[in-house]
Design a protein around this motif. Structure first.
Motif, mmCIF file in Angstrom:
data_model
loop_
_atom_site.group_PDB
_atom_site.id
_atom_site.type_symbol
_atom_site.label_atom_id
_atom_site.label_comp_id
_atom_site.label_asym_id
_atom_site.label_seq_id
_atom_site.Cartn_x
_atom_site.Cartn_y
_atom_site.Cartn_z
ATOM 1 N N ARG A 320 1.196 -0.916 0.205
ATOM 2 C CA ARG A 320 -0.042 -0.094 0.007
ATOM 3 C C ARG A 320 0.756 1.259 0.009
ATOM 4 O O ARG A 320 0.225 2.552 -0.056
ATOM 5 C CB ARG A 320 -0.547 -0.105 1.374
ATOM 6 N N ILE A 321 2.399 1.070 0.276
ATOM 7 C CA ILE A 321 2.624 1.989 0.492
ATOM 8 C C ILE A 321 3.701 2.839 -0.690
ATOM 9 O O ILE A 321 4.720 1.820 -1.278
ATOM 10 C CB ILE A 321 3.935 2.112 1.730
ATOM 11 N N THR A 322 3.399 4.409 -0.758
ATOM 12 C CA THR A 322 4.172 4.965 -1.979
ATOM 13 C C THR A 322 5.634 4.970 -2.041
ATOM 14 O O THR A 322 6.367 5.423 -0.849
ATOM 15 C CB THR A 322 2.993 6.014 -2.641
ATOM 16 N N ASP A 323 5.461 4.841 -3.753
ATOM 17 C CA ASP A 323 7.652 4.932 -3.169
ATOM 18 C C ASP A 323 7.578 6.726 -3.223
ATOM 19 O O ASP A 323 6.614 8.142 -4.088
ATOM 20 C CB ASP A 323 8.258 4.560 -4.556
ATOM 21 N N ARG A 324 8.316 7.039 -2.360
ATOM 22 C CA ARG A 324 8.780 8.653 -2.952
ATOM 23 C C ARG A 324 10.570 9.290 -2.999
ATOM 24 O O ARG A 324 11.451 8.031 -1.835
ATOM 25 C CB ARG A 324 8.204 9.183 -1.547
ATOM 26 N N VAL A 325 10.724 10.224 -2.697
ATOM 27 C CA VAL A 325 11.681 10.968 -3.004
ATOM 28 C C VAL A 325 11.616 12.347 -2.407
ATOM 29 O O VAL A 325 11.006 13.161 -2.219
ATOM 30 C CB VAL A 325 12.270 11.046 -4.992
#
Length: 339
Positions: A320-325
């Protein structure tokens, strides 16, 4: 995302939130609008542990953002057993775990019991508030996993009805505060006024002046040393990073301190099982609320691994957790957006 992962990170760490394990059948949240997978949360923790242990670059530590077991354990006299079960999973690998305390910790244990339990991951140094101020029972500390980087763990239930004796001055003050905004007989029901006032419920809490002053002092030191600081708490503190019903009572005071310092780059929290994200328009600080394990279906996951570089953090989510920078804030950081 791949462009950011070409170089070896300085260090990595894992993050997981709201496991809320209990050896009971699936159920629902307080409003009966969301399914909760109490037993399966242990399997999802297992999935996370396996992923971290099999990573090419092993995490330096794990952030467990609170609500490690569910409050239902208390009524079944299973609090200690449930906690031992979850901690056994964490101990399956030698990675250090930093435990944050949430409302479900206080449903199961008293504050004094938590301070003497394995959920007290305070380093035995003067880096904790309790170490700096004798007699304090506030669970707040900071640690440095790598030169130039500091992590601060905060106690979001320092001011709260939870974990405080009914006869104590802290309980009386917390009751006086919540009653100013919430007139419901059941204080777990949010105030009818709605909006940001919905945060004044019994399952939330806040930060005392003592803790805020300590944080201000820690950040003054990290500013001077030009360090990068990540703050973690069970409760979110930015209104755009969560549903208002999950905000800390005095989120505005905490935000004001963050905004008065240059060293903070990220604030991580749990509690809102839907998760959330925003970047503060005043500072460029990233505010991440991690999705909760407890409401994650068995065929998915809810954990992340964060790689830290000189100028950014790269979060790779699972399920459920989105990749982020997270680019570290600079003088040109003037964006504020929701994901």
């Amino acid at each position: 995302m791949d462009d950011f992962a070409q170089h070896e990170p300085l260090f990595t760490f894992g993050v997981i939130a709201d496991i809320q394990y209990a050896d009971i059948d699936d159920g629902y949240n307080y409003s009966r609008s969301r399914r909760r997978y109490y037993r399966n949360s242990l399997q999802l923790l297992r999935n996370a542990q396996e992923s971290w242990s099999e990573s090419a670059v092993k995490p330096e530590f794990i952030l467990q953002l609170g609500d490690i077991i569910d409050g239902f354990n208390k009524g079944r006299n299973a609090s200690d057993r449930a906690l031992d079960t979850v901690l056994r999973e964490f101990s399956s690998s030698p990675v250090e775990v930093h435990h944050v305390w949430g409302n479900h910790e206080f449903y199961n244990f008293s504050r004094s019991a938590l301070l003497s339990s394995k959920l007290n991951s305070t380093p035995h140094t003067d880096r904790s508030l309790r170490g700096a101020r004798a007699g304090s029972d506030i669970y707040a500390y900071h640690f440095s996993p790598f030169p130039g980087f500091t992590f601060v763990v905060l106690d979001a239930y320092d001011v709260s009805l939870l974990g405080r004796e009914d006869s104590s001055e802290q309980y009386r003050k917390a009751m006086h505060l919540i009653k100013q905004y919430n007139s419901n007989e059941d204080l777990n029901c949010p105030p009818e006024a709605g909006g940001l006032l919905r945060r004044f419920t019994m399952f939330n809490g806040g930060f005392s002046k003592e803790q805020l002053d300590w944080l201000d002092s820690v950040l003054a030191s990290t500013d001077e040393k030009r360090e990068r600081v990540t703050i973690v708490s069970h409760l979110p503190v930015h209104p755009h990073s969560t549903d208002p019903i999950c905000l800390a009572w005095n989120f505005d005071e905490l935000l004001a301190i963050i905004r008065s310092h240059s060293s903070v780059v990220c604030f991580m929290a749990g509690h809102d099982h839907d998760g959330g994200y925003c970047q503060d328009k005043c500072t460029g600080v990233h505010h991440l609320t991690l999705e909760g394990v407890i409401e994650t279906p068995p065929d998915s996951n809810a954990f992340s691994t964060v790689s830290v570089y000189e100028d950014r953090m790269v979060l790779r989510g699972s399920g459920r957790i989105t990749d982020r920078v997270f680019l570290f804030p600079g003088p040109q950081s003037d964006t504020d957006h929701r994901a």
